[in-house]
Write an enzyme that holds these catalytic residues in place. Structure first.
Site, mmCIF file in Angstrom:
data_model
loop_
_atom_site.group_PDB
_atom_site.id
_atom_site.type_symbol
_atom_site.label_atom_id
_atom_site.label_comp_id
_atom_site.label_asym_id
_atom_site.label_seq_id
_atom_site.Cartn_x
_atom_site.Cartn_y
_atom_site.Cartn_z
ATOM 1 N N ARG A 15 0.730 -1.183 0.015
ATOM 2 C CA ARG A 15 0.067 0.087 -0.039
ATOM 3 C C ARG A 15 0.942 1.493 -0.108
ATOM 4 O O ARG A 15 0.461 2.358 -0.143
ATOM 5 C CB ARG A 15 -0.951 -0.024 1.119
ATOM 6 C CG ARG A 15 -2.226 -1.010 1.167
ATOM 7 C CD ARG A 15 -2.768 -1.471 2.423
ATOM 8 N NE ARG A 15 -1.843 -2.270 3.326
ATOM 9 C CZ ARG A 15 -2.249 -2.665 4.499
ATOM 10 N NH1 ARG A 15 -3.567 -2.319 4.877
ATOM 11 N NH2 ARG A 15 -1.718 -3.648 5.238
ATOM 12 N N THR A 77 2.130 -12.740 9.299
ATOM 13 C CA THR A 77 2.794 -12.428 10.169
ATOM 14 C C THR A 77 3.179 -13.599 11.100
ATOM 15 O O THR A 77 4.176 -13.749 11.526
ATOM 16 C CB THR A 77 2.160 -11.469 11.034
ATOM 17 O OG1 THR A 77 0.650 -11.911 11.281
ATOM 18 C CG2 THR A 77 2.038 -10.077 10.329
ATOM 19 N N ARG A 331 29.467 22.618 4.199
ATOM 20 C CA ARG A 331 29.456 21.411 4.021
ATOM 21 C C ARG A 331 30.570 20.272 4.906
ATOM 22 O O ARG A 331 31.183 20.991 5.718
ATOM 23 C CB ARG A 331 30.100 21.055 2.482
ATOM 24 C CG ARG A 331 28.923 21.734 1.517
ATOM 25 C CD ARG A 331 29.485 21.976 0.171
ATOM 26 N NE ARG A 331 30.229 20.700 -0.178
ATOM 27 C CZ ARG A 331 31.072 20.694 -1.325
ATOM 28 N NH1 ARG A 331 31.543 21.874 -1.843
ATOM 29 N NH2 ARG A 331 31.854 19.764 -1.795
ATOM 30 N N ALA A 378 34.888 40.088 0.068
ATOM 31 C CA ALA A 378 33.572 39.630 -0.508
ATOM 32 C C ALA A 378 34.418 39.115 -1.833
ATOM 33 O O ALA A 378 35.195 39.408 -2.732
ATOM 34 C CB ALA A 378 32.929 40.773 -0.936
ATOM 35 N N ARG A 438 47.541 42.352 -10.588
ATOM 36 C CA ARG A 438 46.423 42.911 -11.401
ATOM 37 C C ARG A 438 46.899 44.016 -12.635
ATOM 38 O O ARG A 438 48.145 44.266 -12.315
ATOM 39 C CB ARG A 438 45.193 43.779 -10.630
ATOM 40 C CG ARG A 438 45.762 45.071 -9.899
ATOM 41 C CD ARG A 438 44.574 45.654 -9.292
ATOM 42 N NE ARG A 438 44.003 45.397 -8.074
ATOM 43 C CZ ARG A 438 44.111 46.269 -6.801
ATOM 44 N NH1 ARG A 438 44.830 47.385 -7.225
ATOM 45 N NH2 ARG A 438 43.829 45.798 -5.940
#
Ligand code: UD1
Ligand code: CA
Length: 457
Positions: A15, A77, A331, A378, A438
């Site tokens: 079921r 059963t 994680r 950031a 940079r």
């Protein structure tokens, strides 16, 4: 006298309409069969045997270390108990039979059932309850003196018997030796063509042996899960039971219907759980922590006064006063030490963020060891994967990582060192120095006005 428990868990559970065997379905993350085993142990059963059959390997994998016997074909059963006859040969005293699909049964109720059988000297004591809607359960038929006479399965019941609301909960205590001596008397002469364990009641009665029943007042405890509807109902009952217990221990929940806590989780005092918080698996929460809203914590440890907002934590350790989120993903192997921060849209795995260090915005930190009082600007990313292997990043105490730094691992930033914003750092940076990578910025004065002249705008 110590009792033995036999847990019936071999059925398919048609079921449920599922590829997963019924007893492997979970309530608050815990398989039903595991909940039943825990109940048997807590009730004082020193030996537990589980009958597996349908997709036995799936069920057995969920309960390593448990004694299992196989019922190769599921013929009912009663047949399931026959499958355990060899394993339990010679067992004396009480044998409790529990259904693997009745996950809310309390240890107190099972212990009470054992005590009643032992004091009444009955061959069998059955646990019954009154169900307002008894559909699907075996009905308890009593004689004129109110003694239990038979258990009649719904499919075999007359309309009058179907109207009975006292039902068999599928939980019994037997005199083990007497049960195994009479099991062979079961037949398959019924609507389902199965060996019904429930028929032992009439077998014992016809032999003049005593059978007793214990009626439990709490019909929720005895919910048998046969369909997904009942699975959801049982989950809600367990959720309510666990939340209520934690609120009584000093945990605040804005709306307890929107908090899900697995059995086995531990929570300190004055913790606040906001809506849509899930605490799953092997999780602990320290005093005065605030978790949620929209937070899922699995197999993680949250320190006192930590704050976790709208985040997902799996296998993480969050120190005292640390803050997480909104929208962080911690994680396995993540450790935030005391007062550390994993802020907005930050993903961390297998890394330690030292005391009072901050990773406030839009970063990925993997396989890193970050010292104390570090600021990670950031957009910083540890480039820990070269496509073949993972490499470590080490950042010393007090370092300042400029925004949008790419830390190409393996790489080490010395303590107190600084990286310029937008730098791809591919070589170690000695302590106390500045590393900038940079292109020089060019400034063309008056360029904007000239552009307007050209485009006519
Ligand atoms: C059973 C009882 C019913 C009771 C109800 C309570 C019988 C005949 N009926 O009905 O009186 O009201 O539980 O929930 O016992 N199982 C096996 N091997 C099998 C068949 C079943 O191990 O061959 C296991 C199932 O995995 C399950 C438990 O036994 O955990 C009960 O089986 P299920 O088919 O759900 O019985 P019900 O129809 O609910
Ligand atoms: Ca059932």
């Amino acid at each position: 006298m110590a009792a033995t428990a036999l847990i019936l868990a071999a059925g398919e559970g048609t079921r449920m309409k599922s590829d997963t065997p019924k007893v492997a379905h979970r309530l608050l993350g815990v398989p039903m069969v595991s909940l039943v085993i825990a109940t048997a142990r807590a009730a004082g059963c020193d030996r537990v045997v589980v009958v597996t059959g349908h997709k036995a390997e799936v069920v057995e994998a969920l309960i390593p270390g448990e004694t299992c016997v196989r019922q190769e074909r599921q013929l009912g059963t009663g047949h399931a108990v026959m499958a355990a006859a060899e394993e339990l040969a010679g067992v004396k005293g009480s044998l409790v039979v529990l259904s693997g699909d009745t996950p809310l049964m309390s240890a107190e109720t099972v212990a009470g059932l054992i005590a009643l059988r032992e004091s009444s000297g009955a061959a069998m004591t059955v646990l019954t309850t009154n169900m307002p809607d008894p559909a699907g359960y075996g009905r308890i038929v009593r004689d004129r003196d109110g003694e239990v006479e038979a258990i009649v399965e719904e499919k075999d019941a007359t309309p009058e018997q179907r109207a009975i609301t006292e039902v068999n909960t599928g939980t019994y205590c037997f005199d083990a030796a007497v049960l195994f001596a009479h099991l062979a008397k079961l037949s398959t002469d019924n609507a389902q063509g199965e060996y019904y364990l429930t028929d032992m009641l009439s077998v014992f009665r016809s032999e003049g042996m005593a059978v007793t029943a214990s009626l439990t007042e709490d019909p929720f405890e005895t919910i048998g899960v046969n369909s997904r509807v009942q699975l959801a109902e049982a989950s809600a009952v367990l959720q309510h039971r666990i939340n209520r217990a934690w609120m009584l221990e000093g945990v605040t929940m804005t709306d307890p219907s929107l908090v899900w806590i697995a059995p086995g989780v531990t929570i300190g005092r004055d913790v606040e759980l906001l809506p849509m918080t899930f605490l799953m698996g092997d999780t602990t929460v320290g005093d005065r922590a605030v978790l949620g809203p929209n937070t899922r914590v699995t197999d993680s440890h949250i320190g006192a006064e930590a704050v976790v907002d709208s985040s997902v934590l799996v296998g993480a350790k969050v120190g005292p006063r640390a803050t997480v989120g909104p929208v962080a993903y911690l994680r396995p192997g993540t450790v935030l030490e005391a007062g550390a921060k994993a802020g907005t849209s930050v993903e961390i795995k297998n890394s330690t963020v030292g005391e009072n260090s901050k990773v406030p915005h839009l970063s990925y930190i993997g396989d890193a060891r970050i010292g104390r009082d570090v600021n990670v600007g950031a957009g910083t990313i540890t480039c820990n994967y070269d496509g073949v292997r993972k490499h470590p990043t080490v950042i010393g105490d007090g370092a300042f990582i400029g925004s949008d730094t790419m830390l190409v691992a393996p790489v080490e930033i010395g303590s107190g060192a600084v990286t310029g914003a937008g730098s791809a750092i591919t070589r170690d940076v000695p302590a106390g120095s500045l590393a900038v990578e940079r292109c020089e910025q060019r400034v063309l004065e008056g360029w904007a006005a000239r552009r307007v002249g050209k485009t006519g705008q």
